[in-house]
Scaffold this motif. Structure first.
Motif, mmCIF file in Angstrom:
data_model
loop_
_atom_site.group_PDB
_atom_site.id
_atom_site.type_symbol
_atom_site.label_atom_id
_atom_site.label_comp_id
_atom_site.label_asym_id
_atom_site.label_seq_id
_atom_site.Cartn_x
_atom_site.Cartn_y
_atom_site.Cartn_z
ATOM 1 N N GLY A 210 0.820 -1.202 0.000
ATOM 2 C CA GLY A 210 0.000 0.000 0.000
ATOM 3 C C GLY A 210 0.857 1.256 0.000
ATOM 4 N N CYS A 215 -2.234 0.967 4.844
ATOM 5 C CA CYS A 215 -3.046 1.023 3.614
ATOM 6 C C CYS A 215 -4.187 2.041 3.728
ATOM 7 C CB CYS A 215 -3.602 -0.351 3.255
ATOM 8 S SG CYS A 215 -2.331 -1.560 2.835
ATOM 9 N N ASP A 225 -5.120 4.037 -1.444
ATOM 10 C CA ASP A 225 -5.142 2.570 -1.385
ATOM 11 C C ASP A 225 -6.521 2.008 -1.707
ATOM 12 O OD1 ASP A 225 -2.363 1.733 -0.158
ATOM 13 O OD2 ASP A 225 -3.020 3.537 0.910
ATOM 14 N N ILE A 229 -5.495 1.874 -5.750
ATOM 15 C CA ILE A 229 -4.697 0.645 -5.791
ATOM 16 C C ILE A 229 -5.574 -0.605 -5.759
ATOM 17 C CG2 ILE A 229 -2.910 -0.695 -4.624
ATOM 18 C CD1 ILE A 229 -1.743 1.952 -3.597
ATOM 19 N N LYS A 230 -6.474 -0.718 -4.775
ATOM 20 C CA LYS A 230 -7.281 -1.926 -4.634
ATOM 21 C C LYS A 230 -8.143 -2.212 -5.860
ATOM 22 C CE LYS A 230 -10.338 -4.378 -1.435
ATOM 23 N NZ LYS A 230 -11.067 -4.303 -0.137
ATOM 24 N N PRO A 246 -3.750 -4.469 -1.546
ATOM 25 C CA PRO A 246 -2.465 -3.977 -1.025
ATOM 26 C C PRO A 246 -2.198 -4.460 0.409
ATOM 27 C CG PRO A 246 -4.120 -2.241 -0.950
ATOM 28 C CD PRO A 246 -4.758 -3.393 -1.652
#
Length: 349
Positions: A210, A215, A225, A229-230, A246
């Motif tokens: 993360g 995260c 995050d 990202i997720k 992450p």
């Protein structure tokens, strides 16, 4: 060029000559067994390399050449990129020496592009004294990304751990601006392909760290995050890439979670390189993945504090040479197997 099964041509850029680069290069090839698996070509000047050889009390013979078609297998070849003398003062930051580091690197890169050498191994440079009118890059990777085909990836490799970076030489205050779905997808795709082609891992498992502490703790300490990202990882997983996360970076390596994965993706430079160098220092290698050509380097810098003292250890540079050779062989084998799989399958029946 010789048959690759017999001998691989390893181009070597000299790096900052006031640092430990020349020392670790020559100590690596002082071992005659290295010359049984590759033929090195150092891009520098035969006289200055002879000076380093004498300085460090080494005995290996060097072979000066003016053109790459003059190289001799089983010898330490030195291509004369320049003729004039260079004033070397170990441990000193010198703009003039920096220009020679770039002359060496650019000449070696050109040889790599033109298939005159098979792989490139670069000795460390100083990012400050290499800046010039014709070279405005933070290091090797950005220049190679411009000169060669593909999307360059800073990929730190070791037998026990591999770490890829989403961002590399970016100020910490700007990292979050670079974390986009498009960049994440590009880097993770590159890592996945690199593991398959260059390391012959059929179905790589990739962990992603993360960006924020914990995260982001559901948005309390940042939203990247959860919002960037997720969802990107979930999208890539649905496409068939075995990517997970992450993961909170603070406990990931200490709990040995990295051992469960073929590679770890870090969001920024120190997030990935601090644990990598802690776990592998002296044996780690910096590999520029994602390009059509192969370049590696040791995991350390110029070492100005020990330069000229004959105490630098060549282990990481030697591993960089071995890694370049292994990746070259793996990639050639992968290309042969996938070029015409139906023909290969038929031949086995």
């Amino acid at each position: 060029m010789v048959k690759h099964s017999e001998n691989i041509i390893v181009g070597v850029s000299i790096g900052d000559m006031n640092g430990i680069g020349p020392e670790v290069i020559l100590k690596t090839f002082e071992d005659s067994r290295m010359l049984e698996v590759c033929t090195p070509v150092i891009f520098a000047n035969a006289k200055i390399v002879s000076f380093f050889k004498k300085t460090f009390n080494l005995t290996a013979n060097i072979h000066g050449i003016d053109k790459l078609d003059q190289l001799v297998l089983g010898k330490i070849n030195v291509l004369n990129v320049w003729r004039e003398g260079v004033n070397v003062e170990f441990g000193t930051l010198d703009d003039a020496v920096g220009t020679y580091a770039i002359k060496s690197f650019q000449a070696a890169t050109q040889a790599l592009k033109n298939n005159k050498i098979d792989v490139l191994v670069t000795a460390p440079i100083n990012k400050y004294n290499i800046q010039a009118e014709n070279y405005k890059f933070a290091g090797h990777t950005d220049y190679l990304n411009e000169q060669l085909e593909g999307d360059a990836l800073m990929f730190m490799i070791h037998e026990d751990i591999k770490v890829g970076l989403v961002t590399d030489h970016v100020p910490i205050q700007e990292v979050n601006k670079h974390i986009t779905p498009a960049l994440l997808e590009q880097k993770i795709n590159t890592i996945n392909e690199t593991l398959r082609k260059d390391f012959r891992i059929n179905k790589p498992k990739i962990a992603v760290l993360g960006l924020n502490p914990h995260c982001g703790d559901n948005g309390v300490i940042g939203k990247e995050d959860a919002e960037i990202i997720k969802p990107t990882l979930e999208r890539l997983f649905k496409k068939g890439i075995q990517v997970f996360g992450p993961f909170a970076a603070d406990s990931f390596f200490g709990s040995n979670q990295h051992a469960k994965f073929d590679a770890v993706v870090a969001m920024y430079h120190d997030q990935g390189l601090i644990p990598f160098k802690t776990l592998s220092f002296g044996e780690g290698v910096n590999y520029t993945g994602g390009l059509t050509k192969i370049r590696t380097s040791p995991d350390h810098g110029t070492g100005f504090d020990i330069a000229g003292k004959n105490v630098a250890h060549e282990s990481s540079f030697r591993e960089a040479v071995y890694s370049a050779i292994d990746i070259f062989k793996n990639r050639n084998e992968y290309n042969e197997l996938t070029h015409n799989p139906l023909k290969i399958s038929a031949s086995k029946e």
